[in-house]
Design an enzyme around this catalytic site. Structure first.
Site, PDB file in Angstrom:
ATOM      1  N   LYS A 115       4.174   7.542  -3.883  1.00  0.00           N
ATOM      2  CA  LYS A 115       3.441   7.564  -2.616  1.00  0.00           C
ATOM      3  C   LYS A 115       3.390   8.950  -1.989  1.00  0.00           C
ATOM      4  CE  LYS A 115       3.512   2.796  -1.021  1.00  0.00           C
ATOM      5  NZ  LYS A 115       3.859   1.899   0.088  1.00  0.00           N
ATOM      6  N   LYS A 201      -5.078  -3.937 -11.032  1.00  0.00           N
ATOM      7  CA  LYS A 201      -4.553  -5.037 -10.217  1.00  0.00           C
ATOM      8  C   LYS A 201      -5.589  -5.528  -9.212  1.00  0.00           C
ATOM      9  CE  LYS A 201      -0.128  -5.531  -8.263  1.00  0.00           C
ATOM     10  NZ  LYS A 201       1.212  -5.042  -7.853  1.00  0.00           N
ATOM     11  N   LYS A 204      -6.802  -5.398  -2.311  1.00  0.00           N
ATOM     12  CA  LYS A 204      -7.632  -5.483  -1.102  1.00  0.00           C
ATOM     13  C   LYS A 204      -8.423  -4.205  -0.912  1.00  0.00           C
ATOM     14  CE  LYS A 204      -4.599  -3.364   2.163  1.00  0.00           C
ATOM     15  NZ  LYS A 204      -4.722  -2.858   3.505  1.00  0.00           N
TER      16      LYS A 204
END
Ligand code: TRP
Length: 339
Positions: A115, A201, A204
């Site tokens: 991240k 994957k 959203k």
């Protein structure tokens, strides 16, 4: 058995979220309550501020996630359902554990490395200490089992290391302050992939809405999305090995298997040799049938802000009562005066 787990309040819930964490939570709740165990499930809203976020969206997503959890079967009468921000003991315990966690341990976390990317200097301190808060989340309640996805296993191990070092440094072997929690990774944790690309994957944040089944999708939308889902021209194989190298086929068959609660082998023994022209409508109907009641409750509940807020405030009250004894023991073990 004390089961504790958290989920970040992201918006736009989809089938991947449901078949990932949420379904495991529901089945653990049902098992635990049958055997006198206890479940604490929370929205990790404090974790959400480790990345850039929009405050108004965070509150809305938190409520939305509560609605989804309840619609999927988390029963706030049987499980303690709350958000971290209403239980200040999480943040307090994190600070106390910051004295035990080591920089080197946190530096090795793969989620931190992913991240933060190349811009470590610009990453928030919260992103770096995120796993310490996660350790506090479970140690605060003397959790014995923590259901998580494979990607959270490293954080859980860090939580065990922190508990062990704290007990070693500040408690006697006969009276440890913290229980060492066990990660519980569901055996066939379904990895639900995008309907447009079987190697990515379901997410959203995919710009194409056709790539995912949302919790709010109507029956028509679900049928359409499955009909349009990417596939290959071959018929379905009769054995699981035949799905290797066919990511889209594998994804659709896995979704069917989890939704019907049967093995992939069982699905293939029924549909092996058939083309997608026959399989897709069957999958669409199965999804509609299983998701319709969830969808109905979710749509109803997400509009009832007062009910959602009441669930969270009641849950937080129960969580605080369970958290306080461990927090006080921690202060005392560290020699911190509490008056
Ligand atoms: N970090 C977890 C995730 O992103 C969420 C989480 C926060 C969690 N605290 C936790 C999971 C404690 C298990 C236990 O999925």
């Amino acid at each position: 058995m004390r089961i504790v787990s958290g989920i970040q309040p992201t918006g736009n819930l989809h089938l991947g979220n449901y078949l990932g964490a949420i379904r495991t939570w529901v089945s653990m709740q049902d098992d635990a309550t049958a055997t006198g165990g206890e479940c604490l499930y929370f929205l990790a809203d404090l974790h959400a501020i480790s990345m850039p976020h929009v405050p108004a969206e965070l509150a809305a997503n938190t409520r939305e996630m509560v609605a989804a959890l309840v619609a999927c079967g988390i029963d706030p009468e049987r499980s303690i359902l709350f958000n971290q921000a209403q239980v200040p003991q999480h943040a307090e315990l994190q600070w106390l554990l910051n004295g035990t966690a080591r920089m080197g341990w946190l530096n090795r976390m793969t989620q931190w490395k992913d991240k933060a990317g190349k811009n470590r200097e610009g990453a928030s301190v919260a992103l770096f200490t995120y796993p310490v808060l996660q350790a506090a989340d479970v140690l605060l309640y003397q959790a014995t089992h923590v259901p998580v996805g494979e990607d959270q296993k490293q954080h859980l191990e860090l939580g065990r290391d922190i508990a062990q070092k704290f007990n070693n440094d500040f408690a006697s072997p006969e009276a440890p302050v913290f229980t060492l929690p066990q990660p519980f990774i569901p055996p066939e944790a379904a990895r639900i992939m995008s309907l447009r690309d079987g190697t990515a994957k379901m997410s959203k944040s995919d710009p194409s809405d056709m790539s995912r089944i949302n919790m709010t999708d109507s029956a028509d939308a679900i049928m359409q999305k499955i009909k349009k889902a990417k596939t290959d021209p071959e018929p379905l194989p009769s054995e699981a090995a035949g799905l290797e190298g066919r990511p889209e086929a594998k994804n659709l068959v896995s979704i069917y298997a989890v939704m019907a609660n049967v093995t992939v082998a069982a699905v293939l023994s029924e549909f092996g040799g058939e083309g997608f022209g026959k399989f897709k409508p069957a999958l669409g109907e199965l999804l509609v049938e299983k998701l319709a009641p969830i969808n109905r409750r979710f749509t109803e509940l997400r509009q009832d802000r007062a009910a959602l807020d009441a669930i969270l405030s009641k849950g937080a009250e129960k969580a605080r009562a369970l958290a306080i004894p461990t927090l006080e023991k921690t202060y005392a073990a560290l020699g911190l005066m509490r008056g």
